[in-house]
Design an enzyme around this catalytic site. Structure first.
Site, mmCIF file in Angstrom:
data_model
loop_
_atom_site.group_PDB
_atom_site.id
_atom_site.type_symbol
_atom_site.label_atom_id
_atom_site.label_comp_id
_atom_site.label_asym_id
_atom_site.label_seq_id
_atom_site.Cartn_x
_atom_site.Cartn_y
_atom_site.Cartn_z
ATOM 1 N N PRO A 66 -6.499 -7.863 7.542
ATOM 2 C CG PRO A 66 -6.803 -5.782 8.529
ATOM 3 C CD PRO A 66 -7.283 -7.179 8.565
ATOM 4 C CG HIS A 67 -2.305 -9.537 4.664
ATOM 5 N ND1 HIS A 67 -3.627 -9.916 4.537
ATOM 6 C CD2 HIS A 67 -1.733 -9.820 3.478
ATOM 7 C CE1 HIS A 67 -3.832 -10.415 3.332
ATOM 8 N NE2 HIS A 67 -2.689 -10.364 2.662
ATOM 9 N N GLY A 68 0.068 -6.516 5.298
ATOM 10 C CA GLY A 68 0.964 -5.839 4.375
ATOM 11 C C GLY A 68 2.403 -6.026 4.808
#
Length: 149
Positions: A66-68
């Site tokens: 997961p990334h942002g």
């Protein structure tokens, strides 16, 4: 560039308790509130959930990345988690995820964000590394494994 440049021992969670995607994201973000008190962790989780709506970051082989991007962040941060039971994360291969590498990056450094994601992806393609990660006994063993990469 070493992955350990973006990772702190305090951001390794060897025993995730969560059983859902949103709970895992909350559990992974939680220690950031202690390490970075100025961070709005609720906003970080919303950014990650918004990204998940575009398509799951569960890439298969039990792995999720997961990334942002966050406006107020000054550097790339990596949080690592492991779930012995696995979590349904809507992965591409429909298998539960056990290995989690969360990446948060400043909005203005897209290139670095992509390099870190690529490095994590390359690392996790190594079946021997994945086996060592999953079989590490505790936080100390995980940190010893991760600080060299």
């Amino acid at each position: 560039m070493k992955l350990s440049d973006y990772l702190a021992k305090e951001l390794i969670l060897p025993e995730l308790k969560s059983e859902t995607k949103s709970d895992v994201l909350n559990e992974l973000v939680a220690p950031l509130g202690e390490q970075y008190p100025e961070m709005d962790t609720d906003h970080a989780v919303r950014v990650l959930l918004d990204r998940e709506r575009l398509g799951s970051t569960g890439i298969g082989d039990g792995i999720a990345i997961p990334h942002g991007k966050l406006e107020d962040l000054e550097k790339v941060i990596v949080v690592v988690g492991r779930s012995r039971n696995g979590v349904e994360f809507e992965a591409l291969d429909h298998s539960p995820c056990t290995i989690f590498f969360l990446v948060l990056a400043p909005e203005q450094v897209a290139g670095m964000h992509l390099r870190v994601l690529a490095q994590i992806s390359r690392l996790l393609k190594d079946e021997e590394f994945r086996k060592a990660f999953l079989s590490a006994d505790d936080l100390e063993a995980l940190w010893a494994l991760l600080k060299g990469v």
